[in-house]
Design a protein around this motif. Structure first.
Motif, mmCIF file in Angstrom:
data_model
loop_
_atom_site.group_PDB
_atom_site.id
_atom_site.type_symbol
_atom_site.label_atom_id
_atom_site.label_comp_id
_atom_site.label_asym_id
_atom_site.label_seq_id
_atom_site.Cartn_x
_atom_site.Cartn_y
_atom_site.Cartn_z
ATOM 1 N N UNK A 158 44.198 42.385 40.534
ATOM 2 C CA UNK A 158 43.900 42.415 41.964
ATOM 3 C C UNK A 158 44.304 41.048 42.480
ATOM 4 N N UNK A 159 45.279 41.006 43.413
ATOM 5 C CA UNK A 159 45.741 39.684 43.792
ATOM 6 C C UNK A 159 46.493 39.615 45.096
ATOM 7 N N UNK A 160 46.461 38.412 45.701
ATOM 8 C CA UNK A 160 47.291 38.061 46.854
ATOM 9 C C UNK A 160 48.253 36.960 46.423
ATOM 10 N N UNK A 161 49.494 37.044 46.915
ATOM 11 C CA UNK A 161 50.547 36.152 46.427
ATOM 12 C C UNK A 161 51.423 35.654 47.568
ATOM 13 N N UNK A 162 51.968 34.446 47.388
ATOM 14 C CA UNK A 162 52.978 33.904 48.289
ATOM 15 C C UNK A 162 54.243 33.629 47.480
ATOM 16 N N UNK A 163 55.335 34.314 47.863
ATOM 17 C CA UNK A 163 56.650 33.988 47.317
ATOM 18 C C UNK A 163 57.557 33.394 48.385
ATOM 19 N N UNK A 164 57.152 33.504 49.656
ATOM 20 C CA UNK A 164 57.949 32.991 50.762
ATOM 21 C C UNK A 164 57.255 31.839 51.450
ATOM 22 N N UNK A 165 57.061 31.968 52.784
ATOM 23 C CA UNK A 165 56.388 30.933 53.563
ATOM 24 C C UNK A 165 55.249 31.565 54.354
ATOM 25 N N UNK A 166 54.035 31.113 54.089
ATOM 26 C CA UNK A 166 52.856 31.650 54.754
ATOM 27 C C UNK A 166 51.665 31.517 53.830
ATOM 28 N N UNK A 167 50.492 31.717 54.368
ATOM 29 C CA UNK A 167 49.271 31.606 53.569
ATOM 30 C C UNK A 167 48.887 32.957 52.985
ATOM 31 N N UNK A 168 48.503 32.958 51.716
ATOM 32 C CA UNK A 168 48.039 34.192 51.080
ATOM 33 C C UNK A 168 46.702 34.606 51.676
ATOM 34 N N UNK A 169 46.428 35.897 51.649
ATOM 35 C CA UNK A 169 45.133 36.394 52.081
ATOM 36 C C UNK A 169 44.056 36.100 51.057
ATOM 37 N N UNK A 170 42.825 36.311 51.466
ATOM 38 C CA UNK A 170 41.685 36.148 50.573
ATOM 39 C C UNK A 170 41.431 37.433 49.785
ATOM 40 N N UNK A 171 40.748 37.299 48.657
ATOM 41 C CA UNK A 171 40.268 38.443 47.882
ATOM 42 C C UNK A 171 38.750 38.452 47.988
ATOM 43 N N UNK A 172 38.217 39.470 48.646
ATOM 44 C CA UNK A 172 36.775 39.572 48.878
ATOM 45 C C UNK A 172 36.239 40.806 48.158
ATOM 46 N N UNK A 173 35.321 40.599 47.219
ATOM 47 C CA UNK A 173 34.792 41.690 46.403
ATOM 48 C C UNK A 173 33.278 41.692 46.491
ATOM 49 N N UNK A 174 32.735 42.850 46.843
ATOM 50 C CA UNK A 174 31.282 43.041 46.845
ATOM 51 C C UNK A 174 30.990 44.255 45.966
ATOM 52 N N UNK A 175 30.446 43.998 44.778
ATOM 53 C CA UNK A 175 30.144 45.066 43.814
ATOM 54 C C UNK A 175 28.651 45.012 43.523
ATOM 55 N N UNK A 176 27.904 45.994 43.997
ATOM 56 C CA UNK A 176 26.444 45.905 43.980
ATOM 57 C C UNK A 176 25.858 45.865 42.567
ATOM 58 N N UNK A 177 26.544 46.458 41.594
ATOM 59 C CA UNK A 177 26.002 46.517 40.234
ATOM 60 C C UNK A 177 26.696 45.558 39.264
ATOM 61 N N UNK A 178 28.016 45.726 39.077
ATOM 62 C CA UNK A 178 28.657 44.921 38.038
ATOM 63 C C UNK A 178 30.144 44.751 38.296
ATOM 64 N N UNK A 179 30.686 43.655 37.748
ATOM 65 C CA UNK A 179 32.128 43.414 37.695
ATOM 66 C C UNK A 179 32.465 43.030 36.260
ATOM 67 N N UNK A 180 33.476 43.694 35.680
ATOM 68 C CA UNK A 180 33.917 43.331 34.332
ATOM 69 C C UNK A 180 35.435 43.272 34.287
ATOM 70 N N UNK A 181 35.951 42.225 33.631
ATOM 71 C CA UNK A 181 37.376 42.065 33.366
ATOM 72 C C UNK A 181 37.527 41.904 31.868
#
Length: 326
Positions: A158-181
């Protein structure tokens, strides 16, 4: 941009080896079990209103799939279901190709969002990506995820990227129980990244959940190898945060980091802030705010109500070469 919208609403939605693409228009996918879905006109087409929906059903995306709202300004993608499964070589993507600011990717999975990839000749991953392409000259959009459980397996991102010119967006995650990677030796990541030769800032990563587990080489990272700042990484995990490395002799294989890894890069590293009940870092895993380029390193702040445990060659580090360390 475009004012065209592709909208699909039904019971269970199953996509296998499929492509859904607009030339900069919106994409709306909804899996609904009961209730009423409303249509709301917006500047770039229409969006689904789920306020009258009682229960959702499931969305399955498998095989080789592209749900793509790329355009001169990447446009919005909104997806809503109970469970969303993204497997194979599949992705939701919104790429900013020109000078129009990118749209957001909004995912609602009331129960579980699960992403995992498969081995393939091109080493592609499955995931959710909002990106400024090399010819793009405008800011990218955010990725917003609301779910009960978020699970990232091997070959997922899950990602935001810049390959050109500009600011990348934010990654906002709200998981009420759990997050696992959990990696199995390949990418398993939540990230915002500015690539080499790109100009702009990485986005921030904001993650709120009950428990967070990152293991076996997975990572949570904001980084810049170009001209621009790395973003902040903020985690609020009510119960616990666990980082479990692959190998105590291989430092940094499982990390939460804000990093400028290239000595050719120019920019400041962001801050890492963890608020949790307890923090456990084991087996070569760590927290890192580092700057190998021209700029300042960030700070690492931990607020744990209970225990902080670092074992078996785990680490917390702040480092910089130019400017000052946090």
């Amino acid at each position: 941009g475009s004012d065209a919208t592709i909208g699909i609403v039904g019971g269970n939605l199953i996509f296998e080896d499929a492509t859904i693409k607009t030339a900069g228009g919106r994409i709306e996918l909804g899996s609904v079990a009961g209730g009423r879905v409303g249509l709301v006109e917006v500047a770039n087409g229409f969006t689904f209103d789920y306020s009258g929906v009682e229960t959702f059903r499931d969305i399955s995306i498998s095989g080789t799939n592209s749900i793509d709202a790329s355009g001169l300004g990447g446009e919005d993608i909104q997806v809503a279901a109970k469970n969303i499964s993204i497997t194979g070589v599949s992705a939701f993507v919104s790429h900013t190709l020109g000078s129009i600011p990118g749209g957001d990717i909004d995912i609602l999975a009331t129960d579980t969002l699960e992403i995992s990839g498969v081995e393939n000749d091109d080493n592609l991953v499955s995931g959710i990506v909002n990106q400024i392409f090399p010819d793009g000259t405008a800011d990218g959009g955010d990725i917003n995820i609301e779910t009960g459980n978020l699970r990232l397996g091997d070959r997922s991102i899950i990602g935001t990227f810049v390959q050109g010119e500009g600011n990348a967006g934010n990654v906002n995650i709200n998981a009420s129980d759990s997050v696992s990677l959990e990696s199995q030796g390949n990418t398993s990541a939540i990230t915002s990244n500015v690539t080499a030769d790109a100009v702009g800032n990485a986005g921030n990563i904001n993650l709120t959940t009950f428990s967070l587990t990152i293991s076996n080489g997975a990572f949570l990272s904001a980084a810049s190898s170009g001209q621009g700042d790395a973003g902040n990484v903020t985690v609020n995990a009510t119960d616990f945060i666990i980082l479990e490395g692959q190998d105590a002799n291989s430092l940094g294989n499982t990390v939460i980091s804000s990093n400028i890894p290239s000595d050719l890069a120019e920019g400041n590293t962001g801050n890492i802030e963890l608020n949790t009940g307890s923090l456990t870092i084991n087996n070569g895993a760590g927290l890192f705010a580092g700057n190998s380029g021209q700029g300042n390193a960030g700070n690492v702040t931990i607020d744990a109500i209970n225990d902080v445990n670092l074992t078996n060659n785990s680490f917390i580090a702040v480092a910089g070469t130019e400017g000052s360390s946090g």
